[in-house]
Design an enzyme around this catalytic site. Structure first.
Site, PDB file in Angstrom:
ATOM      1  N   SER A 191       0.850  -1.195   0.000  1.00 26.70           N
ATOM      2  CA  SER A 191       0.000   0.000   0.000  1.00 26.70           C
ATOM      3  C   SER A 191       0.879   1.235   0.000  1.00 26.70           C
ATOM      4  CB  SER A 191      -0.879   0.034   1.247  1.00 26.70           C
ATOM      5  OG  SER A 191      -1.651  -1.132   1.326  1.00 26.70           O
TER       6      SER A 191
ATOM      7  N   CYS B 160       2.805   4.474   0.603  1.00 27.70           N
ATOM      8  CA  CYS B 160       3.162   5.234   1.799  1.00 27.70           C
ATOM      9  C   CYS B 160       4.227   6.223   1.350  1.00 27.70           C
ATOM     10  CB  CYS B 160       3.692   4.304   2.887  1.00 27.70           C
ATOM     11  SG  CYS B 160       4.207   5.189   4.371  1.00 27.70           S
TER      12      CYS B 160
ATOM     13  N   CYS C  67       7.292   0.736   6.007  1.00 24.27           N
ATOM     14  CA  CYS C  67       6.906   0.541   4.596  1.00 24.27           C
ATOM     15  C   CYS C  67       8.086   0.552   3.619  1.00 24.27           C
ATOM     16  CB  CYS C  67       5.902   1.613   4.171  1.00 24.27           C
ATOM     17  SG  CYS C  67       4.416   1.574   5.168  1.00 24.27           S
TER      18      CYS C  67
ATOM     19  N   ASP D 182      -8.704   0.842   9.264  1.00 24.98           N
ATOM     20  CA  ASP D 182      -8.126   0.440   7.972  1.00 24.98           C
ATOM     21  C   ASP D 182      -9.234   0.466   6.918  1.00 24.98           C
ATOM     22  OD1 ASP D 182      -6.805  -0.719   5.829  1.00 24.98           O
ATOM     23  OD2 ASP D 182      -5.905  -2.332   7.011  1.00 24.98           O
TER      24      ASP D 182
ATOM     25  N   ARG E 284      -8.734   0.105   3.568  1.00 20.58           N
ATOM     26  CA  ARG E 284      -8.282  -0.412   2.271  1.00 20.58           C
ATOM     27  C   ARG E 284      -9.198  -1.505   1.722  1.00 20.58           C
ATOM     28  NH1 ARG E 284      -2.234  -1.757   3.914  1.00 20.58           N
ATOM     29  NH2 ARG E 284      -3.311  -2.097   5.887  1.00 20.58           N
TER      30      ARG E 284
ATOM     31  N   LYS F 190      -5.331  -8.492   5.366  1.00 15.22           N
ATOM     32  CA  LYS F 190      -4.980  -8.416   3.942  1.00 15.22           C
ATOM     33  C   LYS F 190      -5.053  -9.810   3.308  1.00 15.22           C
ATOM     34  CE  LYS F 190      -1.355  -5.849   2.739  1.00 15.22           C
ATOM     35  NZ  LYS F 190       0.091  -5.482   2.577  1.00 15.22           N
TER      36      LYS F 190
END
Ligand SMILES: Nc1nc2c(ncn2[C@@H]2O[C@H](COP(=O)(O)OP(=O)(O)OP(=O)(O)O)[C@@H](O)[C@H]2O)c(=O)[nH]1
Ligand SMILES: [Zn+2]
Length: 193
Positions: free
Chosen positions: A51, A53, A66, A125, A127, A153
């Site tokens: 993702s 960052c 990240c 979150d 996402r 995820k």
């Protein structure tokens, strides 16, 4: 179809010469994938769904892990000679860059990463991984070994139809700055060792 592969090119990096694939989603968002080797055979492909960052990936922020995770994924795939990284533009776990900066400002006052999202009116979150499943399919990937420590995820990708054969641990070194963030993710968001 909510995302389309538009064009591909070579991307030489210090680790390997990847192929870079540009995708455009129906909502106008642009996402990319990096691939190495033939990822269309039925042999499981080492994969990372990363993702965005900006602070960690490009500005060397020590608040999170990240940047080192992205680099480690590129290196592992280079060593394996085959793999894929989906780079999803879901900055700040889906709340966007400016809101992530707001969330960091709340953390400067003492809140943890989950509380900071909540005080700003967001879920911890936000996402979604449906586009990841479509991107894998369009790249011809059949089954993956997923580099992640995030159980949400893993489940979201499986629910979206991605054939995840195995979860591969993807830890990098903790810094003094990222220690609390990683501890909160483990305690409140179920992140695995
Ligand atoms: N809202 C918010 N987003 C953050 C914060 N710190 C990092 N992020 C974002 O979190 C995303 C990365 O998520 P992580 O939870 O660190 O890792 P993950 O991708 O879920 O899990 P792994 O696959 O194990 O790395 C990126 O989009 C970052 O921009 C924060 O304090 N607040
Ligand atoms: Zn980060």
């Amino acid at each position: 179809m909510s995302i389309k592969l538009i064009t591909s090119t070579l991307l030489p990096t210090p680790f390997a010469e990847f192929r870079l694939h540009g995708f455009e989603a129906a909502n106008g968002k642009e996402h990319v994938a990096l691939t190495l080797g033939d990822i269309t055979t039925d042999e499981p492909v080492l994969a990372r769904v990363h993702s965005e960052c900006l602070t960690g990936d490009a500005l060397f922020s020590l608040r999170c892990d990240c940047g080192p995770q992205l680099e480690a994924a590129m290196k592992r795939i280079a060593e394996t000679g085959r793999g894929v990284i989906l780079y999803l533009r879901q900055e700040g776990r889906g709340i966007g860059l400016i809101n992530k900066i707001r969330a960091y400002a709340e953390q400067d006052k003492g809140l943890d990463t989950v509380e900071a999202n909540e005080i700003l009116g967001f879920l911890p979150d936000q996402r979604e991984y449906g586009i990841a499943a479509e991107m894998f399919a369009q790249l011809g990937v059949q089954q993956i070994r997923l580099l992640t420590n995030n159980p949400r995820k893993l489940k979201a990708l499986q629910d979206a139809g991605v054939n995840v054969l195995e979860r591969v641990q993807h830890r990098v070194k903790t810094t003094a700055h990222s220690h609390r963030y990683l501890a909160t993710k483990a305690a409140k968001m179920g992140h695995m060792e």
